[in-house]
Every structure is written in C-alpha cells, then in structure tokens.
Write a protein that holds these residues in place. Structure first.
Motif, PDB file in Angstrom:
ATOM      1  N   HIS A 158      30.633  47.784  29.415  1.00 31.18           N
ATOM      2  CA  HIS A 158      30.090  47.680  28.233  1.00 31.18           C
ATOM      3  C   HIS A 158      29.288  48.661  27.681  1.00 31.18           C
ATOM      4  O   HIS A 158      28.588  49.439  28.194  1.00 31.18           O
ATOM      5  CB  HIS A 158      29.137  46.640  27.635  1.00 31.18           C
ATOM      6  CG  HIS A 158      29.826  44.601  28.451  1.00 31.18           C
ATOM      7  ND1 HIS A 158      30.564  44.038  27.574  1.00 31.18           N
ATOM      8  CD2 HIS A 158      29.650  44.379  29.235  1.00 31.18           C
ATOM      9  CE1 HIS A 158      30.676  42.896  28.271  1.00 31.18           C
ATOM     10  NE2 HIS A 158      30.694  42.775  29.267  1.00 31.18           N
ATOM     11  N   ILE A 181      27.738  50.761  23.702  1.00 34.53           N
ATOM     12  CA  ILE A 181      27.196  50.828  22.791  1.00 34.53           C
ATOM     13  C   ILE A 181      27.480  52.432  22.103  1.00 34.53           C
ATOM     14  O   ILE A 181      27.206  52.782  22.289  1.00 34.53           O
ATOM     15  CB  ILE A 181      25.764  50.208  23.293  1.00 34.53           C
ATOM     16  CG1 ILE A 181      24.761  48.899  23.319  1.00 34.53           C
ATOM     17  CG2 ILE A 181      25.087  50.692  21.552  1.00 34.53           C
ATOM     18  CD1 ILE A 181      23.810  48.714  23.709  1.00 34.53           C
ATOM     19  N   VAL A 217      26.911  51.233  28.789  1.00 32.69           N
ATOM     20  CA  VAL A 217      25.896  50.842  29.328  1.00 32.69           C
ATOM     21  C   VAL A 217      25.643  49.787  30.295  1.00 32.69           C
ATOM     22  O   VAL A 217      24.435  49.219  31.309  1.00 32.69           O
ATOM     23  CB  VAL A 217      25.217  49.992  28.639  1.00 32.69           C
ATOM     24  CG1 VAL A 217      24.716  51.126  26.677  1.00 32.69           C
ATOM     25  CG2 VAL A 217      25.759  48.845  27.578  1.00 32.69           C
ATOM     26  N   ARG A 218      26.529  49.678  30.693  1.00 37.31           N
ATOM     27  CA  ARG A 218      27.004  48.724  32.148  1.00 37.31           C
ATOM     28  C   ARG A 218      28.464  48.636  32.227  1.00 37.31           C
ATOM     29  O   ARG A 218      29.268  48.090  31.312  1.00 37.31           O
ATOM     30  CB  ARG A 218      26.696  46.784  31.872  1.00 37.31           C
ATOM     31  CG  ARG A 218      26.708  46.413  32.810  1.00 37.31           C
ATOM     32  CD  ARG A 218      26.325  45.981  33.718  1.00 37.31           C
ATOM     33  NE  ARG A 218      26.775  44.652  34.800  1.00 37.31           N
ATOM     34  CZ  ARG A 218      25.226  44.130  35.305  1.00 37.31           C
ATOM     35  NH1 ARG A 218      23.842  44.073  35.105  1.00 37.31           N
ATOM     36  NH2 ARG A 218      25.945  43.092  35.984  1.00 37.31           N
ATOM     37  N   SER A 239      35.616  45.872  33.855  1.00 38.14           N
ATOM     38  CA  SER A 239      34.348  45.576  32.920  1.00 38.14           C
ATOM     39  C   SER A 239      33.715  46.565  32.724  1.00 38.14           C
ATOM     40  O   SER A 239      32.594  46.772  33.876  1.00 38.14           O
ATOM     41  CB  SER A 239      34.545  44.251  32.533  1.00 38.14           C
ATOM     42  OG  SER A 239      33.384  43.871  32.917  1.00 38.14           O
ATOM     43  N   LEU A 269      33.825  46.293  24.352  1.00 37.72           N
ATOM     44  CA  LEU A 269      34.198  45.339  25.986  1.00 37.72           C
ATOM     45  C   LEU A 269      35.360  46.436  26.140  1.00 37.72           C
ATOM     46  O   LEU A 269      36.797  46.117  25.734  1.00 37.72           O
ATOM     47  CB  LEU A 269      33.931  44.462  25.503  1.00 37.72           C
ATOM     48  CG  LEU A 269      34.679  43.852  27.046  1.00 37.72           C
ATOM     49  CD1 LEU A 269      33.391  44.250  28.633  1.00 37.72           C
ATOM     50  CD2 LEU A 269      34.728  42.189  27.057  1.00 37.72           C
TER      51      LEU A 269
END
Lengths: 276, 276
Positions: free
Chosen positions: B90, B92, B82-83, B88, B112
């Motif tokens: 992230h 879901i 999602v990011r 890094s 993460l």
C-alpha cells in the motif's frame, strides 16, 4: 459502556490526545471472522476527520484501504488536513495498530470534505423499489455468523447468500437488501459509511463457492446532505451491489444506497481479494 | 525531447533525487483548460510508484484526489510504501507544487500494488461491442479544445458532447467511445490510467449545459495483467462512463474500459464538482 450508548457509537468512539492523535479500540460487537467488520473500520476513520477541530464541511468522498489486520484492542488514528481550499478540504488518514509490539499501519484513507450548496439535481440511478420492507417481513437472523451481522437488521430481496455451495456459476452477482441498525439509531455519515460494506463477497454469489475473500479498498461518494440524513432517520436503507470483473485474485463491485423514499444517499465501489 | 520520445512518455517522465523525491514537470501537450489533463496527473503519480525501487507487484487499485491546481512547471512527487505484505503493498503518494513561492500539496493518491496469480475468472460486465471502430471511420478532430484532446484518437459511439447547449435534460448520461493514443504507443498501466479520465463531465451531457465542472477524485481498479496489456498493444480501447447522482455541487460516474476483443482492462469511478 452504559446501556444508553448504542453499540455503533461505542465502536466508533475516539479520544484525542494533546498531540492530536485519536485513540480508539475494537469492540466485540463488530467482530468479523478476522478482525473488525470493514464497515466499522471505515466509519471510525471517517469519525476521526469529523472530530478534528480543523474540519471544514461534510464528507463528500472517502477511500479506505485495508492494508493489514486490525488486532483486537487499541488503535491510534492520525487524521491530517493536507489541503484546505475555500469550500473543500483533503485529508490523509492512517490507522496504526500494534503488531508483535511494533506499531504499524493497518488502514489508510483519503477523505474529501466540502461545504456544499444546493444546485440543480438529477439522477441516472432510480431506486429499484421504495417504501421499505413489505408488511409482516421480519429481518433475517443468521446462525453461526460473526457478531457484526447481529448489529444490523437485514432483509435480502435478491442475491441472498447461496444456500448451497455447489459451484454452480451465476450469470448475475447482484444483491439487494433492506438494512438498518438492529437497535434504532438515526442515520449519520458514519453509519452510512458502514452500510456501504454490508455486502458479502460477490465471488461467493458469482461462483456459489465460499472461497477466502475480503475487501482491500472501498470508495464512497456521499450524496446525502444533512436534511436527507435527518429525513431517513431510523428507517431502512435499500442497499445494492453488483460484481463487475473477477480475475487474478481480485474482483470489484459497484453499489448504491437509497433511502426508503428512493433518494440516493451514497454510491460505493470496492475491490476485494479472493483466493483460487 | 527528441522526436523519438512519445508525448505521453515525455509527460510522465520523472527523475529521482538522492532523497528519494521524484521530479517532473507539466508539458504543453497535455494542457487542459486549467492546468494539466487529470488523466496525465493520475498517470504521473502512478509512474512514481512504478519507478520506486521498493515496489512489489503491479498496480491493482488507484485513487487520485485533485486537491488543488497544478501550475505549469515543475512538481515534486513523494511516493511512500506505508505497508508491505507478502503479496501486496500500500502506497501514499503526494504531488507538491509551487504556489506563490510556497510548496503545497496539489494532488494525493493511494495505490495498491499486488503480485497476482491466475485464478478463476468471470465477468458481469460484457463488452457492449467489440472489434474496434467500423471500417472507414476516422477519429473526430475537435476545434477550439485544449491540447490534450489532440493526444488521443476518439471515436464517439453514443453520448457525444452535445452539439446544442439548449438545457434540454437527458434521461441517460452514458457515453461510449473508442479511444487510443493519436501517435501509436503500446498500452501500459500509465496510459490505461489516463484513459479512465477521457470522459467530459457527465453534467454537461445530463443537462446539455456547459457549467463549470472538474474531477475531484478518481478511483481505478486494474483488471488487466501484463499479457492483456501486451495483447491490446496499440489497439483501440472501448471506454464507457455513466453518471449516477447529481446533487449539491457534486456528481459521480461509473465507468469501464475494455480492449478491442472485449476483455475488461479496468473499471473506474469518479466524483466531479459542478457549479450551479
């Protein structure tokens, strides 16, 4: 904002549109060095769940992932109940912000809300002290700190921010402090959430070096029921955090929040990035 | 399954369809009392991220929420980045199962992943002992336990499962054990994840009462880099967990996983439901 609205309630205020999205915005009172204080972001994401018409029960577990910067201004929160059981409900929450005119996710969270019943109770983490700050002790006022610090009364007991950044490593990275809203406000799940993020980066204490650092993920387990929140009221909380492992850009900490009378209100853990 | 496939690899095996969904299924080897062992569910959700073609970096934080039962049979995992930042990312993750012919979410996770660099390193959690099990000590074999127990060699050091369920409360709910795969398999992020859930419910130890109990949320912070995993290999892990607060149907614990040589590989926390 009228004089009667507390800065905390102002910062976590949300409106809900006809599609079910929640809308909020950052406030200057809770600014950190870059973007808002992580504790206020966690609180406003939890607040979206609390405001949701389909919510079942009270907050029991929360994990917040700080995925990207939250710019000053408006944001949108999507809170979705992805599984509802008889006495528990699981949520996925997303905070969307505008970056270069494009909407993107800045923060994600999972929340567990539950309808709890009284059971046997016990603890392995007795409060290291009780009764609130000693008579005559007044909260520390910091110079040159981000605005959010001023929203809280803090009284460090051990592990205060190093007064010398001399790189002398510490064997123990534990901090313990009394903390409450600077302007009186009764404790609720949102402010208990914010209180879990009042600790400065453990790497600063461990190394006595102020390297760039910031929280990337925080988990909170709520042990307080409404009666315990009510009895805490506007009193001080005893907040404690200890770093665990520091390696390869990331360090974690384990923390506890007690009421003045020694009840465990929450336990909390976080992972923070650090540079160098 | 051929004889050359380890039961753990068999249990976390996934295929990916043309829409990007991952497909797996439960295996008898990791059955628990109801549904699969929570550690194998966490491992297979992480594995979906590891198998994802867009993944950046290595696992750094993982939170798994056990939202509903995972029935025997197939399941579908959706892992979504999602990011994505420079170093890094992230995620879901959702695990979907069939319940009464209807697909629903049984498990959620946030992950993460990060590209980490070597930095200053330090620790506040020295290993309570090192060097592996004492010579001549063989793993405990349990009678009448769910199949997943047999997949691990476990050597309890302190806080073993009570031999008498006499309701005599314990002042300390700490368990410490040596643990490894029963059939040799080199440690990786998936098996490190599973190792974080090998502890029986803390409420059983605290109360010496076997009340219904089960994990509802688990968080893991990964401190091991690939070199540390490699040097651990098929050796034993030292696993430790301690209950913190027990109240109103829920109790939390804080845990650590060290290698035989005393390196911190992961820290882990979980919230468990209990009845009465």
């Amino acid at each position: 904002m009228t004089a009667s609205v507390h800065s905390f309630d102002d910062a976590i205020a949300l409106s809900r549109d006809e599609l079910g999205n929640f809308h909020g915005r950052t406030t200057p009172a809770y600014r950190n060095m870059i973007g808002p204080f992580g504790g206020i972001t966690a609180a406003v994401l939890l607040n979206a769940v609390l405001q949701h018409p389909e919510r079942l029960g009270e907050p029991t577990a929360l994990t917040v992932n700080y995925a990207g910067a939250v710019p000053d201004g408006p944001f949108r929160i999507v809170a979705k109940p992805v599984r509802t059981n008889r006495s528990s409900q699981h949520w996925i929450v997303e905070q969307w912000v505008l970056e270069d005119g494009q909407e993107c996710i800045a923060t994600t969270a999972t929340v567990l809300t539950t309808a709890r019943k009284a059971t046997w109770a016990g603890s392995d983490i007795p409060a290291p002290l009780t009764g609130g700050p000693a008579a005559g002790i007044t909260p520390l006022r910091f110079a040159g700190v981000p605005p959010w610090f001023e929203q809280f009364d803090m009284i460090p007991l051990t592990g205060a921010i190093p007064s010398q950044w001399d790189g002398q490593e510490h064997s123990d990275s534990t901090s313990r402090l009394w903390v409450r809203h600077a302007a009186p406000r009764a404790l609720d799940y949102c402010s208990l959430t914010a209180a879990c993020d009042v600790f400065y980066p453990r790497i600063w204490l461990k190394r006595a070096l102020r390297v760039p650092a910031g929280t990337v993920s925080m988990t909170i387990y709520f042990h307080a029921n409404q009666a315990m929140l009510d009895s805490t009221g506007t009193g001080y909380l005893l907040a404690q955090a200890k770093g665990q492992e520091f390696r390869d850009n990331y360090a974690d900490q384990s923390g506890q929040i007690w009421s003045q009378d020694g009840s465990v209100l929450a336990t909390t853990h976080q992972l923070a990035y650090f540079k160098e």
